[in-house]
Design an enzyme around this catalytic site. Structure first.
Site, PDB file in Angstrom:
ATOM      1  N   THR A 178      21.562  25.559 -30.242  1.00 46.57           N
ATOM      2  CA  THR A 178      22.671  24.604 -30.170  1.00 46.57           C
ATOM      3  C   THR A 178      23.909  25.212 -30.825  1.00 46.57           C
ATOM      4  O   THR A 178      23.782  26.073 -31.681  1.00 46.57           O
ATOM      5  CB  THR A 178      22.217  23.343 -30.924  1.00 46.57           C
ATOM      6  OG1 THR A 178      21.238  22.709 -30.127  1.00 46.57           O
ATOM      7  CG2 THR A 178      23.339  22.380 -31.228  1.00 46.57           C
ATOM      8  N   ARG A 206      15.338  12.039 -23.397  1.00 47.25           N
ATOM      9  CA  ARG A 206      15.288  12.224 -24.860  1.00 47.25           C
ATOM     10  C   ARG A 206      16.680  12.592 -25.388  1.00 47.25           C
ATOM     11  O   ARG A 206      17.379  13.427 -24.839  1.00 47.25           O
ATOM     12  CB  ARG A 206      14.295  13.342 -25.190  1.00 47.25           C
ATOM     13  CG  ARG A 206      14.213  13.705 -26.690  1.00 47.25           C
ATOM     14  CD  ARG A 206      15.109  14.871 -27.041  1.00 47.25           C
ATOM     15  NE  ARG A 206      14.844  15.418 -28.363  1.00 47.25           N
ATOM     16  CZ  ARG A 206      15.603  16.328 -28.952  1.00 47.25           C
ATOM     17  NH1 ARG A 206      16.671  16.792 -28.347  1.00 47.25           N
ATOM     18  NH2 ARG A 206      15.306  16.798 -30.136  1.00 47.25           N
ATOM     19  N   ASP A 209      19.663  14.945 -32.124  1.00 43.14           N
ATOM     20  CA  ASP A 209      20.617  14.642 -33.202  1.00 43.14           C
ATOM     21  C   ASP A 209      22.050  15.012 -32.833  1.00 43.14           C
ATOM     22  O   ASP A 209      23.004  14.415 -33.356  1.00 43.14           O
ATOM     23  CB  ASP A 209      20.229  15.412 -34.474  1.00 43.14           C
ATOM     24  CG  ASP A 209      20.241  16.922 -34.241  1.00 43.14           C
ATOM     25  OD1 ASP A 209      19.719  17.367 -33.191  1.00 43.14           O
ATOM     26  OD2 ASP A 209      20.774  17.656 -35.086  1.00 43.14           O
ATOM     27  N   THR A 229      21.898  21.955 -36.715  1.00 48.03           N
ATOM     28  CA  THR A 229      21.109  22.503 -35.609  1.00 48.03           C
ATOM     29  C   THR A 229      19.654  22.577 -36.046  1.00 48.03           C
ATOM     30  O   THR A 229      19.375  22.669 -37.238  1.00 48.03           O
ATOM     31  CB  THR A 229      21.621  23.890 -35.169  1.00 48.03           C
ATOM     32  OG1 THR A 229      20.696  24.447 -34.220  1.00 48.03           O
ATOM     33  CG2 THR A 229      21.747  24.860 -36.335  1.00 48.03           C
TER      34      THR A 229
HETATM   35  N1  ASP Z   1      19.215  19.877 -32.546  1.00 46.65           N
HETATM   36  C1  ASP Z   1      19.001  20.139 -31.156  1.00 46.65           C
HETATM   37  C2  ASP Z   1      18.085  19.075 -30.588  1.00 46.65           C
HETATM   38  O1  ASP Z   1      17.078  18.742 -31.196  1.00 46.65           O
HETATM   39  C3  ASP Z   1      18.393  21.472 -30.874  1.00 46.65           C
HETATM   40  C4  ASP Z   1      19.061  22.644 -31.534  1.00 46.65           C
HETATM   41  O2  ASP Z   1      19.682  22.526 -32.582  1.00 46.65           O
HETATM   42  O3  ASP Z   1      18.976  23.755 -30.986  1.00 46.65           O
HETATM   43  O4  ASP Z   1      18.353  18.603 -29.513  1.00 46.65           O
END
Ligand code: ASP
Length: 321
Positions: A178, A206, A209, A229
């Protein structure tokens, strides 16, 4: 000049394999440089984080915009959010299939609607009304990853609720990339933005965060700004970005705040896949980056630097509170 402007960006926690780290580092460097150019011109922190995140959404090296992770049924559902620390206005979007820059749509939701969070068709209609560009976000790289992820999933025969366990056993396959940015501008305003394709192989619908204000993104001129992230379900349960801001509000520096928040993750949610990374800036211009994940791809730039500094690790926190 009231404040010395600074920007911090991240390209995701998780494991950055050597073969992909070059493009990742290059991408966060370019994002930090682009965002800092906005600040150096006297632009706002809000514009800086939007531009920085848009660069990473266009890059293809990250799990955001073009190159987003695929859902279990091989589609992309992108999400993003942005927050202005001066006014506490915020915008967020989710379940996007083909919007080129979800962060720009989040900003439109913030500025052109009375709402904070719009998903799916409704969000895509706003994009159409305001003429936002579209792009097929499915990259060859993610199709290859999807096949590898499905193979791992099938071999372990875990039902989907155990996906996190699977990811823990195969951190290299289920990478989290992310993107996010936090900035402080000359006027002393802070802002934050985060954008993602979400957790690989997620169930359609789904929400993680990243688009949730307070969980993946928070900014408040009273204290600072944060972008998260990692495993979204962890950040949601600890309202992590707001928690970091609360720590800064109580007097911790950005660095102390992100480190304490990672310790909180290690203390309160030790028994699940809790891989997380956090970046923050406080209103004095101090920056922080911490993680308990193997890597955090990140970069920062201020006006004492001629170019951004990028790295694949920051403060790695294994301890508890
Ligand atoms: N936080 C993100 C999620 O759970 C994934 C990520 O940070 O890569 O959707």
């Amino acid at each position: 000049m009231k404040q010395k402007p600074v920007i911090v960006v991240h390209g995701g926690a998780g494991t950055w394999q050597p073969e992909r780290s070059g493009p990742g580092l290059e991408g966060v460097r370019r994002a930090a440089e682009t965002g800092f150019e906005v600040l150096a011109r006297g632009g706002s922190a809000l514009d800086a984080v939007e531009e920085a995140v848009a660069v990473m959404e266009d890059d293809g090296a990250f799990n955001a915009g073009y190159g987003s992770s695929l859902t279990i049924d091989k589609r992309v559902e992108m999400e993003a959010s942005i927050m202005d620390g001066k006014t506490l206005r915020a915008g967020a979007v989710g379940l996007l299939r083909d919007i080129r820059n979800p962060v720009r749509l989040a900003r439109l939701v913030m500025e052109k609607t009375d709402h904070v969070f719009i998903v799916g068709e409704g969000a895509e209609k706003i994009a159409e009304v305001f003429g936002l560009g579209k792009r097929n976000p499915v990259s060859e790289l993610r199709l290859t990853y999807w096949k590898r992820q499905m193979k791992a999933l099938n071999e372990r025969k875990f039902p989907l609720p155990k996906l996190a366990e699977l990811a823990k056993a195969h951190p290299d396959v289920f990478s989290l990339e992310t993107v996010g940015a936090v900035a402080l501008d000359k006027e002393g305003n802070v802002a934050a933005a985060t954008s993602t394709g979400g957790f690989p192989l997620k169930i359609p619908g789904r929400i993680g965060d990243s688009p949730l204000i307070g969980c993946g993104t928070y900014a408040d001129n009273a204290c600072g700004a944060c972008s998260a992230t990692g495993v979204g379900e962890v950040a949601i349960r600890l309202v992590l970005a707001k928690t970091v801001c609360n720590y800064m509000n109580r007097g911790k520096t950005a660095e102390e705040a992100v480190e304490t928040a990672i310790r909180l993750v290690n203390t309160r949610l030790p028994d699940i896949y809790n891989s997380m990374g956090l970046i923050a800036v406080d209103t004095k211009g101090n920056i922080g980056a911490a993680h308990n994940s193997p890597n955090l791809c990140w970069a920062y730039m201020n006006n004492e630097m001629s170019e951004p500094k990028a790295a694949l690790t920051a403060r790695k926190i294994e301890g508890k509170l």
